[in-house]
Structures are given as C-alpha cells and as structure tokens.
Design a protein around this motif. Structure first.
Motif, mmCIF file in Angstrom:
data_model
loop_
_atom_site.group_PDB
_atom_site.id
_atom_site.type_symbol
_atom_site.label_atom_id
_atom_site.label_comp_id
_atom_site.label_asym_id
_atom_site.label_seq_id
_atom_site.Cartn_x
_atom_site.Cartn_y
_atom_site.Cartn_z
ATOM 1 N N PHE A 242 -39.956 -1.138 -7.801
ATOM 2 C CA PHE A 242 -40.968 -1.334 -8.837
ATOM 3 C C PHE A 242 -41.102 -0.117 -9.725
ATOM 4 O O PHE A 242 -41.236 -0.228 -10.940
ATOM 5 N N SER A 243 -41.074 1.069 -9.136
ATOM 6 C CA SER A 243 -41.312 2.285 -9.920
ATOM 7 C C SER A 243 -40.207 2.550 -10.941
ATOM 8 O O SER A 243 -40.406 3.341 -11.868
ATOM 9 N N ARG B 74 -44.226 3.555 -19.031
ATOM 10 C CA ARG B 74 -42.896 3.998 -18.629
ATOM 11 C C ARG B 74 -42.684 3.883 -17.131
ATOM 12 O O ARG B 74 -43.636 3.769 -16.360
ATOM 13 N N ARG B 75 -41.422 3.974 -16.724
ATOM 14 C CA ARG B 75 -41.058 3.951 -15.325
ATOM 15 C C ARG B 75 -41.574 5.204 -14.630
ATOM 16 O O ARG B 75 -41.916 6.192 -15.287
ATOM 17 N N GLY C 117 -46.251 7.426 -19.155
ATOM 18 C CA GLY C 117 -46.294 7.443 -20.605
ATOM 19 C C GLY C 117 -46.541 6.050 -21.116
ATOM 20 O O GLY C 117 -45.949 5.079 -20.646
ATOM 21 N N THR C 118 -47.456 5.908 -22.075
ATOM 22 C CA THR C 118 -47.876 4.588 -22.528
ATOM 23 C C THR C 118 -47.679 4.406 -24.027
ATOM 24 O O THR C 118 -47.548 5.370 -24.781
ATOM 25 N N ALA D 144 -41.109 -7.017 -17.229
ATOM 26 C CA ALA D 144 -40.495 -5.835 -16.630
ATOM 27 C C ALA D 144 -39.047 -5.713 -17.080
ATOM 28 O O ALA D 144 -38.353 -6.708 -17.270
ATOM 29 N N THR D 145 -38.631 -4.458 -17.229
ATOM 30 C CA THR D 145 -37.237 -4.193 -17.573
ATOM 31 C C THR D 145 -36.781 -2.883 -16.943
ATOM 32 O O THR D 145 -37.589 -1.960 -16.803
ATOM 33 N N ASP D 146 -35.502 -2.831 -16.581
ATOM 34 C CA ASP D 146 -34.934 -1.586 -16.073
ATOM 35 C C ASP D 146 -33.951 -0.991 -17.075
ATOM 36 O O ASP D 146 -33.192 -0.085 -16.733
#
Length: 125
Positions: free
Chosen positions: A29-30, A52-53, A58-59, A99-101
C-alpha cells in the motif's frame, strides 16, 4: 493488484463536514500514489486530491477544494482519507478513490489503474 473500497459518503447541509475513507487490499500500500476524484451528474470526472507514496505525504489539490479538503493516508491501516469541511452544494458528486504505482502528474484519471466503486456525497443548500 489493489482493491479499493470507499465509505463515508452521505447527505450533509452546506457548511458541514464529511470524512471519506478508502480501504485497500494488498501488501504494498505504501508504494502507491493515492487519489480522490469525483463525478457530478452530467459532468466529466475531475481530480480532487492526491497524496504521494510513502509516509512523507506530499499532497496536491484542485483549486476549488484547497483550504477545505485534506487528504491523508495511514499506511498501517491501508487506508486513505478525504476530510471535507465547509462543504458546498457544488461538491455534490460520486467520489472515487484510485491508486497507481506509476509516476506522473497524479491529476489524470488515466494514470490510475485501480479504482473503488464510489461513494455518493450530497450537499444540500
């Protein structure tokens, strides 16, 4: 693969508050960037906020919600939140978490491969 489930929507009067939650499955998740989007009837889906991850958090916010909405994440609980204060009728929409990686602007919906089912937020005047 990530599965997302939103909760916390509802009906609220203008000026009121709601907190949306989005619980995620998965062990990494992180490592995901998390976003909130919304879609009002007859309108296109729009970006609301992203975080952010990792734990630094950070937003980024769309201009119309700055100062009213706060996105946060709890990696221990695999959950992302959207605290919405001073709600306005124009905030009425179905809210989706995503969600995205991958790396990108975080503001485009097509950057996010994983989406929740959405939760309705209705703000009455």
């Amino acid at each position: 693969q990530v599965q997302l489930v939103e909760s916390g929507g509802g009906l609220v009067q203008a000026g009121g508050s709601l907190r949306l939650s989005c619980a995620a499955s998965g062990r990494t998740f992180s490592s995901y960037v998390l976003g909130w989007f919304r879609q009002a009837p007859g309108k296109e889906r729009e970006f609301v906020a992203a975080i952010r991850r990792g734990g630094g958090g950070g937003t980024d916010y769309t201009e119309s919600v700055k100062g009213r909405f706060t996105i946060s994440r709890d990696n221990a609980k695999n959950t992302v939140y959207l605290q919405m204060n001073n709600l306005k009728p124009e905030d009425t929409a179905v809210y989706y978490c995503a969600a995205t990686d991958t790396y990108g602007s975080r503001r485009r919906g097509n950057e996010y491969p994983y989406w929740g089912q959405g939760t309705q937020v209705t703000v009455s005047s």
